[in-house]
Motif scaffolding. Structure first.
Motif, PDB file in Angstrom:
ATOM      1  N   PRO A 271       0.827  -1.213   0.000  1.00  0.00           N
ATOM      2  CA  PRO A 271       0.000   0.000   0.000  1.00  0.00           C
ATOM      3  C   PRO A 271       0.864   1.267   0.000  1.00  0.00           C
ATOM      4  CG  PRO A 271       0.024  -0.994   2.186  1.00  0.00           C
ATOM      5  CD  PRO A 271       0.796  -1.919   1.283  1.00  0.00           C
ATOM      6  N   VAL A 272       0.341   2.337  -0.571  1.00  0.00           N
ATOM      7  CA  VAL A 272       1.065   3.615  -0.595  1.00  0.00           C
ATOM      8  C   VAL A 272       0.305   4.644   0.237  1.00  0.00           C
ATOM      9  CG1 VAL A 272       1.905   5.507  -2.043  1.00  0.00           C
ATOM     10  CG2 VAL A 272       2.082   3.142  -2.847  1.00  0.00           C
ATOM     11  N   ILE A 273       1.039   5.230   1.177  1.00  0.00           N
ATOM     12  CA  ILE A 273       0.477   6.219   2.098  1.00  0.00           C
ATOM     13  C   ILE A 273       1.176   7.541   1.793  1.00  0.00           C
ATOM     14  CG2 ILE A 273       0.142   6.784   4.548  1.00  0.00           C
ATOM     15  CD1 ILE A 273       1.198   3.620   4.800  1.00  0.00           C
ATOM     16  N   VAL A 274       0.414   8.585   1.507  1.00  0.00           N
ATOM     17  CA  VAL A 274       1.028   9.879   1.183  1.00  0.00           C
ATOM     18  C   VAL A 274       0.745  10.877   2.302  1.00  0.00           C
ATOM     19  CG1 VAL A 274       1.102  11.811  -0.451  1.00  0.00           C
ATOM     20  CG2 VAL A 274       0.829   9.472  -1.309  1.00  0.00           C
ATOM     21  N   ASP A 275       1.813  11.448   2.861  1.00  0.00           N
ATOM     22  CA  ASP A 275       1.652  12.549   3.814  1.00  0.00           C
ATOM     23  C   ASP A 275       1.443  13.820   2.980  1.00  0.00           C
ATOM     24  OD1 ASP A 275       1.924  14.660   5.598  1.00  0.00           O
ATOM     25  OD2 ASP A 275       3.365  13.602   6.861  1.00  0.00           O
ATOM     26  N   ASN A 276       0.220  14.316   2.994  1.00  0.00           N
ATOM     27  CA  ASN A 276      -0.164  15.439   2.127  1.00  0.00           C
ATOM     28  C   ASN A 276      -0.259  16.752   2.907  1.00  0.00           C
ATOM     29  OD1 ASN A 276      -0.776  15.946  -0.640  1.00  0.00           O
ATOM     30  ND2 ASN A 276      -2.949  16.216  -0.139  1.00  0.00           N
ATOM     31  N   THR A 277       0.382  16.779   4.093  1.00  0.00           N
ATOM     32  CA  THR A 277       0.279  17.949   4.973  1.00  0.00           C
ATOM     33  C   THR A 277       0.772  19.226   4.304  1.00  0.00           C
ATOM     34  OG1 THR A 277       0.585  16.558   6.912  1.00  0.00           O
ATOM     35  CG2 THR A 277       1.031  18.887   7.199  1.00  0.00           C
ATOM     36  N   VAL A 278       1.936  19.153   3.677  1.00  0.00           N
ATOM     37  CA  VAL A 278       2.543  20.357   3.091  1.00  0.00           C
ATOM     38  C   VAL A 278       1.794  20.770   1.823  1.00  0.00           C
ATOM     39  CG1 VAL A 278       4.630  21.223   1.947  1.00  0.00           C
ATOM     40  CG2 VAL A 278       4.809  20.063   4.148  1.00  0.00           C
ATOM     41  N   ALA A 279       1.414  19.804   1.009  1.00  0.00           N
ATOM     42  CA  ALA A 279       0.749  20.133  -0.258  1.00  0.00           C
ATOM     43  C   ALA A 279      -0.681  20.613  -0.036  1.00  0.00           C
ATOM     44  CB  ALA A 279       0.751  18.925  -1.176  1.00  0.00           C
ATOM     45  N   THR A 280      -1.384  19.998   0.873  1.00  0.00           N
ATOM     46  CA  THR A 280      -2.823  20.205   1.144  1.00  0.00           C
ATOM     47  C   THR A 280      -3.699  19.645   0.014  1.00  0.00           C
ATOM     48  OG1 THR A 280      -3.424  22.325   0.096  1.00  0.00           O
ATOM     49  CG2 THR A 280      -2.287  22.443   2.227  1.00  0.00           C
ATOM     50  N   PRO A 281      -4.954  19.297   0.349  1.00  0.00           N
ATOM     51  CA  PRO A 281      -5.862  18.736  -0.675  1.00  0.00           C
ATOM     52  C   PRO A 281      -6.184  19.731  -1.790  1.00  0.00           C
ATOM     53  CG  PRO A 281      -6.718  18.385   1.549  1.00  0.00           C
ATOM     54  CD  PRO A 281      -5.564  19.314   1.687  1.00  0.00           C
ATOM     55  N   LEU A 282      -5.973  21.030  -1.545  1.00  0.00           N
ATOM     56  CA  LEU A 282      -6.261  21.987  -2.622  1.00  0.00           C
ATOM     57  C   LEU A 282      -5.178  21.932  -3.702  1.00  0.00           C
ATOM     58  CD1 LEU A 282      -8.415  24.691  -2.678  1.00  0.00           C
ATOM     59  CD2 LEU A 282      -6.192  25.647  -3.242  1.00  0.00           C
TER      60      LEU A 282
ATOM     61  N   LEU B  63      -5.066  22.652   7.402  1.00  0.00           N
ATOM     62  CA  LEU B  63      -6.480  22.287   7.483  1.00  0.00           C
ATOM     63  C   LEU B  63      -7.169  23.067   8.599  1.00  0.00           C
ATOM     64  CD1 LEU B  63      -6.478  18.438   6.769  1.00  0.00           C
ATOM     65  CD2 LEU B  63      -6.707  20.335   5.179  1.00  0.00           C
ATOM     66  N   ASN B  64      -6.538  23.108   9.777  1.00  0.00           N
ATOM     67  CA  ASN B  64      -7.066  23.954  10.839  1.00  0.00           C
ATOM     68  C   ASN B  64      -6.684  25.415  10.567  1.00  0.00           C
ATOM     69  OD1 ASN B  64      -8.135  24.694  13.499  1.00  0.00           O
ATOM     70  ND2 ASN B  64      -5.979  24.991  14.013  1.00  0.00           N
ATOM     71  N   GLY B  65      -5.415  25.624  10.323  1.00  0.00           N
ATOM     72  CA  GLY B  65      -4.972  26.917   9.793  1.00  0.00           C
ATOM     73  C   GLY B  65      -4.735  28.031  10.786  1.00  0.00           C
TER      74      GLY B  65
ATOM     75  N   GLY C 189     -11.981  25.913  11.076  1.00  0.00           N
ATOM     76  CA  GLY C 189     -10.890  26.321  10.179  1.00  0.00           C
ATOM     77  C   GLY C 189     -11.157  25.912   8.740  1.00  0.00           C
ATOM     78  N   LEU C 190     -11.734  24.724   8.567  1.00  0.00           N
ATOM     79  CA  LEU C 190     -11.974  24.215   7.212  1.00  0.00           C
ATOM     80  C   LEU C 190     -12.952  25.080   6.413  1.00  0.00           C
ATOM     81  CD1 LEU C 190     -12.082  20.340   7.740  1.00  0.00           C
ATOM     82  CD2 LEU C 190     -10.495  21.606   6.285  1.00  0.00           C
ATOM     83  N   ARG C 191     -13.788  25.844   7.108  1.00  0.00           N
ATOM     84  CA  ARG C 191     -14.751  26.673   6.372  1.00  0.00           C
ATOM     85  C   ARG C 191     -14.051  27.729   5.534  1.00  0.00           C
ATOM     86  NH1 ARG C 191     -18.260  27.259  11.609  1.00  0.00           N
ATOM     87  NH2 ARG C 191     -19.262  25.235  11.583  1.00  0.00           N
ATOM     88  N   THR C 192     -12.858  28.135   5.927  1.00  0.00           N
ATOM     89  CA  THR C 192     -12.132  29.143   5.137  1.00  0.00           C
ATOM     90  C   THR C 192     -10.913  28.536   4.451  1.00  0.00           C
ATOM     91  OG1 THR C 192     -10.913  29.766   7.137  1.00  0.00           O
ATOM     92  CG2 THR C 192     -12.817  31.146   6.538  1.00  0.00           C
TER      93      THR C 192
END
Ligand SMILES: *Cc1c(COP(=O)(O)O)cnc(C)c1O
Length: 272
Positions: free
Chosen positions: A61-72, A92-94, A135-138
């Motif tokens: 399985p491949v697990i990606v830490d996407n913290t720096v990139a963010t889902p956007l 995400l919280n911001g 935080g996610l709302r903005t």
């Protein structure tokens, strides 16, 4: 380069993830792959799709830490990743006021995975969960500004004589521009730069910044700067740090949501 070491009785092979041949060869022998792209602090990129193909050929399985990139800016599931993990404390919280994380699976959890989750107690408390939801709302608006400010500052730093090199995803100076175009939408707001004046210059810079705070973490409304050689990579010996490209004059900057004019004014006075 290949280094074999023994960490917590698990033998670990350290490979250069930017050398695609070596990386994919290592990945295709792995039991599971956990990767971070862009990497901290040199913003090196890993091709998620190619990694997934190599790993899945042996059912890893491949697990990606996407913290720096963010889902956007990057969506690992679109490239076949099995899990995406995030520190929710960051973009995400911001607002730099909670600590938490999440692991997101493309498939529903198996009973055994549910048990592990329940028994290890990795559950966020109600207030922190609420803070992340607020935080996610903005998130979208904040990321637009983070992306704009990050790119503008990376470009501005590249034009300065005090700066030897800027590490920012998608920059043409980055040999991995092809990976950026394939899997990332924007460069984000985390970047690093190397000062010509080395350690002394870096310490002077951190002493002089006003609007920007000398502190760890990233992804919040406020801009934060650190010297990786004295923070995240402090535990490495100087030779290993050098090999990893973490120089004494390297500064990592998490660009916040302040006005770009104010940020450039602060950077300018701190550099000169
Ligand atoms: C900060 C960070 C983590 C750890 O998150 P915490 O919220 O501090 O526990 C993990 N991965 C990356 C890429 C991070 O930046």
């Amino acid at each position: 380069m290949r280094i074999l070491s023994d960490i917590y009785h698990v033998s670990v092979e350290i490979v250069d993830a930017t050398d695609e041949k070596i990386w994919l060869a290592a990945v295709s022998q792995a039991g599971a792959v956990l990767l971070e792209t862009p990497s901290n602090p040199l913003m090196k990129l890993i091709d998620i799709e190619k990694t997934v193909q190599a790993a899945h050929s042996h059912k890893a399985p491949v697990i990606v830490d996407n913290t720096v990139a963010t889902p956007l800016n990057q969506r690992p599931f679109d490239f076949g990743a099995d899990w995406v993990v995030h520190s929710t404390s960051k973009y995400l919280n911001g607002h730099s006021d909670m600590i938490g994380g999440c692991a997101v699976s493309k498939k529903a959890l198996l009973p055994q995975q549910r048990n592990i989750h329940k028994n290890l107690g990795g559950t966020v408390n109600a207030l922190d969960a609420w803070l992340v939801l607020r935080g996610l709302r903005t998130f979208n608006l904040r990321m637009e500004r983070h992306n704009q400010n990050g790119r503008a500052i990376a470009e501005w730093l590249s034009s300065r004589t005090e700066v030897l090199r800027v590490y920012y995803p998608g920059f043409s100076s980055q040999i991995q521009a092809g990976i950026f175009e394939k899997q990332m939408k924007h460069g984000g707001s985390l970047l690093s730069f190397e000062l010509a004046a080395g350690e002394k210059g870096a310490n002077r810079f951190l002493d002089r910044v006003n609007l920007i705070t000398h502190a760890v973490s990233l992804g919040g409304v406020e801009s934060l700067a650190v010297r990786p050689a004295k923070s995240s990579h402090r535990g490495m010996n100087p030779e290993a740090r050098q090999r990893a490209g973490i120089s004494d004059g390297l500064i990592r900057l998490s660009v916040g949501l302040e006005s770009i004019e104010d940020l450039l004014t602060d950077l300018s006075q701190a550099l000169t």
